[in-house]
Write an enzyme that holds these catalytic residues in place. Structure first.
Site, PDB file in Angstrom:
ATOM      1  N   TYR A 117       0.850  -1.202   0.000  1.00  8.49           N
ATOM      2  CA  TYR A 117       0.000   0.000   0.000  1.00  8.49           C
ATOM      3  C   TYR A 117       0.880   1.245   0.000  1.00  8.49           C
ATOM      4  O   TYR A 117       1.901   1.270   0.682  1.00  8.49           O
ATOM      5  CB  TYR A 117      -0.924   0.029   1.224  1.00  8.49           C
ATOM      6  CG  TYR A 117      -2.371  -0.045   0.807  1.00  8.49           C
ATOM      7  CD1 TYR A 117      -2.937   0.993   0.073  1.00  8.49           C
ATOM      8  CD2 TYR A 117      -3.160  -1.151   1.092  1.00  8.49           C
ATOM      9  CE1 TYR A 117      -4.247   0.922  -0.360  1.00  8.49           C
ATOM     10  CE2 TYR A 117      -4.470  -1.227   0.659  1.00  8.49           C
ATOM     11  CZ  TYR A 117      -5.013  -0.185  -0.072  1.00  8.49           C
ATOM     12  OH  TYR A 117      -6.297  -0.250  -0.504  1.00  8.49           O
ATOM     13  N   GLU A 137      -0.566   4.898  -0.401  1.00  6.09           N
ATOM     14  CA  GLU A 137      -1.355   6.117  -0.628  1.00  6.09           C
ATOM     15  C   GLU A 137      -0.493   7.368  -0.424  1.00  6.09           C
ATOM     16  O   GLU A 137       0.276   7.447   0.531  1.00  6.09           O
ATOM     17  CB  GLU A 137      -2.532   6.163   0.346  1.00  6.09           C
ATOM     18  CG  GLU A 137      -3.672   5.257  -0.076  1.00  6.09           C
ATOM     19  CD  GLU A 137      -4.790   5.248   0.957  1.00  6.09           C
ATOM     20  OE1 GLU A 137      -4.656   5.897   2.011  1.00  6.09           O
ATOM     21  OE2 GLU A 137      -5.801   4.573   0.687  1.00  6.09           O
ATOM     22  N   ASP A 152      -5.006  14.432 -25.067  1.00  9.96           N
ATOM     23  CA  ASP A 152      -5.055  13.011 -24.713  1.00  9.96           C
ATOM     24  C   ASP A 152      -4.284  12.283 -25.807  1.00  9.96           C
ATOM     25  O   ASP A 152      -4.795  12.046 -26.893  1.00  9.96           O
ATOM     26  CB  ASP A 152      -6.515  12.539 -24.650  1.00  9.96           C
ATOM     27  CG  ASP A 152      -6.621  11.046 -24.344  1.00  9.96           C
ATOM     28  OD1 ASP A 152      -5.582  10.353 -24.382  1.00  9.96           O
ATOM     29  OD2 ASP A 152      -7.741  10.570 -24.091  1.00  9.96           O
ATOM     30  N   THR A 210      -2.339   6.694 -22.055  1.00 12.05           N
ATOM     31  CA  THR A 210      -2.285   5.326 -21.539  1.00 12.05           C
ATOM     32  C   THR A 210      -0.848   4.859 -21.757  1.00 12.05           C
ATOM     33  O   THR A 210      -0.086   5.472 -22.506  1.00 12.05           O
ATOM     34  CB  THR A 210      -3.237   4.382 -22.294  1.00 12.05           C
ATOM     35  OG1 THR A 210      -2.961   4.475 -23.694  1.00 12.05           O
ATOM     36  CG2 THR A 210      -4.695   4.726 -22.046  1.00 12.05           C
ATOM     37  N   LYS A 245      -0.629   1.195 -25.204  1.00 12.32           N
ATOM     38  CA  LYS A 245      -0.893   1.164 -26.656  1.00 12.32           C
ATOM     39  C   LYS A 245       0.455   1.230 -27.392  1.00 12.32           C
ATOM     40  O   LYS A 245       1.227   0.287 -27.298  1.00 12.32           O
ATOM     41  CB  LYS A 245      -1.837   2.301 -27.032  1.00 12.32           C
ATOM     42  CG  LYS A 245      -3.210   2.176 -26.334  1.00 12.32           C
ATOM     43  CD  LYS A 245      -4.175   3.222 -26.807  1.00 12.32           C
ATOM     44  CE  LYS A 245      -5.558   3.025 -26.244  1.00 12.32           C
ATOM     45  NZ  LYS A 245      -5.740   3.550 -24.878  1.00 12.32           N
ATOM     46  N   ARG A 263      -0.908  -2.053 -18.735  1.00 20.52           N
ATOM     47  CA  ARG A 263      -2.163  -1.304 -18.811  1.00 20.52           C
ATOM     48  C   ARG A 263      -2.150  -0.242 -17.720  1.00 20.52           C
ATOM     49  O   ARG A 263      -1.960  -0.562 -16.549  1.00 20.52           O
ATOM     50  CB  ARG A 263      -3.364  -2.229 -18.605  1.00 20.52           C
ATOM     51  CG  ARG A 263      -3.439  -3.386 -19.552  1.00 20.52           C
ATOM     52  CD  ARG A 263      -4.814  -3.983 -19.590  1.00 20.52           C
ATOM     53  NE  ARG A 263      -5.662  -3.174 -20.442  1.00 20.52           N
ATOM     54  CZ  ARG A 263      -5.627  -3.211 -21.770  1.00 20.52           C
ATOM     55  NH1 ARG A 263      -4.811  -4.027 -22.404  1.00 20.52           N
ATOM     56  NH2 ARG A 263      -6.433  -2.457 -22.471  1.00 20.52           N
TER      57      ARG A 263
END
Ligand code: PLP
Length: 421
Positions: free
Chosen positions: A67, A69, A223, A249, A252, A258
């Site tokens: 974790y 955060e 984008d 992203t 691609k 991903r």
């Protein structure tokens, strides 16, 4: 890595399947079948790619257990000035995340702020909007029908319900209609203008877009999810220096895990970070961030630049072959990794061709074309991309051969439709 014949010179995927089989033969079975489909098919989905075993291993590493955060060095307590995250044991994860951010700045040759935590491209867009917009603010973007993405204002997506979205169009050839963009920007006075698309085969002039945004006092966001690999390799104009916000992203053309990322000017850094965490995400996926770092290292190599150049050369050769056979291509060609066949003059739909190609071991996807007359479920076009098969070693001749295989399928569909009359 898979080669063009479907051989895998690595034991990686096989070993993973064997490992999973020990606990869950059922899940291993699903993965095995999908692996076999991927090996045997010609993959032409423009948004997909095959990442390296090193990227996959990073994503499957012990970092999945952690974790984290917050952000490396983030001030948590403004009063005491304590810095850190919301969990202990952060030393190595902090080092990794900072290393990842530095690498991506190097890839794009920029000093922009970067946030590598978004879980996906959609999450990145959600947070980027949130950094500068309030619900109801006006946005000018490209519609889904003309090549935009769901998150660019579709009515079935958060973007279309949270914001007052307006669309600029494409001209009759399928090029972005700059006059329409200018006119709408003047009329609407949007708070944000968005450039970038999921199905647009031409170079986007980010300088021109930024001038339009400046002239109406709008933020300019890009984008670059589809073309990020081309930008990294110098095969597309870079949005850095022009845009206030840049999302992407990583899976691609960048050929990574991903995931998503947001770049911004330094002035927007804090707003972007808090829009990702704590506003829209909890713990970052540090295992994916490790995969993003490996991907960035790969993107910095000469081998990657050669790969992207070949992706573009393959796309042009593939597209030209369709044109030679008399097909209508949206905009008449391509400058990047994808192109769209316009099948409006045929009786069958984009979906028909997609399904038939699937049966024949060719994976592509149906797509709307400009002035689409059919529903988005049927469509009059297909989108074709060269990034995944170029990773597997396809060259121009291989794509030309596939163009003829697709043409055979089209001829069969034409014959069937005319015999049904
Ligand atoms: N932006 C663009 C231009 C895309 O094409 C996509 C996905 O195809 C996204 C954003 C969303 O990415 P994700 O599927 O990771 O949410």
């Amino acid at each position: 890595m898979l080669d063009k014949y479907g051989n895998d010179n690595s034991e990686y995927s096989k070993n993973i399947i064997e490992e999973i089989k020990k606990t869950s033969p059922k899940v291993a079975g699903f993965i095995e079948k999908e692996y076999s489909r991927q090996k045997n098919n010609v993959e032409l989905i423009a948004s997909e790619n095959y990442c390296s075993e090193a990227v996959m291993a990073a994503c499957g590493s012990c970092l999945s257990w952690k974790y984290a955060e917050g952000y490396p060095g983030m001030p948590i307590d403004r009063h005491s000035g304590n810095r850190g995250r919301y969990y202990g044991g952060m030393k190595y994860v902090d080092e990794l995340e900072e290393y990842c951010c530095d690498l991506w700045r190097e890839v794009f040759n920029t000093d922009y702020h970067v946030n590598v935590q978004p879980h996906s491209g959609s999450q990145a867009n959600f947070a980027a909007y949130r950094a500068v917009l309030k619900p109801g603010d006006k946005v000018l973007a490209m519609s889904l029908d003309d090549g935009g993405h769901l998150t660019h204002g579709s009515s079935v997506n958060f973007s279309g319900t949270l914001y007052d979205i307006h669309f600029y169009g494409v001209d009759e050839k399928g090029y972005i209609d700059i006059e329409d963009l200018k006119k709408k920007a003047d009329e609407i006075k949007p708070k944000l203008i968005l450039a970038g698309a999921s199905a647009y085969s031409r170079t986007i002039d980010f300088k021109l877009f930024s001038e339009v945004a400046k002239s109406v006092g709008a933020y300019f966001m890009v984008d670059m999810a589809h073309i990020a690999g081309l930008v990294a390799a110098g095969e597309h104009i870079s949005p850095f220096g022009y845009a206030d916000l840049i999302t992407t992203t990583t899976h691609k053309t960048l050929r990574g895990p991903r995931g998503g990322m947001i770049f911004s000017t330094k002035e927007l850094a804090k707003k972007v970070d808090s829009a990702v965490f704590p506003y829209s995400q909890g713990g970052p996926l540090e295992h994916i961030i490790a995969g993003k770092a490996v991907c960035a290292e790969e993107a910095l190599t000469d081998e990657y630049k050669t790969y992207i150049k070949q992706v573009v050369k393959n796309s042009k050769a593939f597209c030209d072959e369709f044109k030679k056979m008399g097909y209508s291509v949206v905009t008449g060609g391509t400058d990047n990794h994808l192109f769209l066949l316009d099948l409006s003059s045929h009786e069958f739909t984009g979906k028909d061709l997609q399904d038939r190609c699937d049966e024949d071991g060719i994976t592509l996807n149906k797509n709307c074309v400009p002035n689409e007359k059919r529903s988005p479920v049927q469509t009059s076009g297909v989108r074709i991309g060269t990034a995944p098969m170029t990773t597997r070693g396809f060259m121009e001749d291989d794509f030309i051969e596939v163009a003829h295989r697709i043409d055979e399928i089209v001829k069969k569909l034409d014959t069937e439709k005319s015999s049904q009359k």
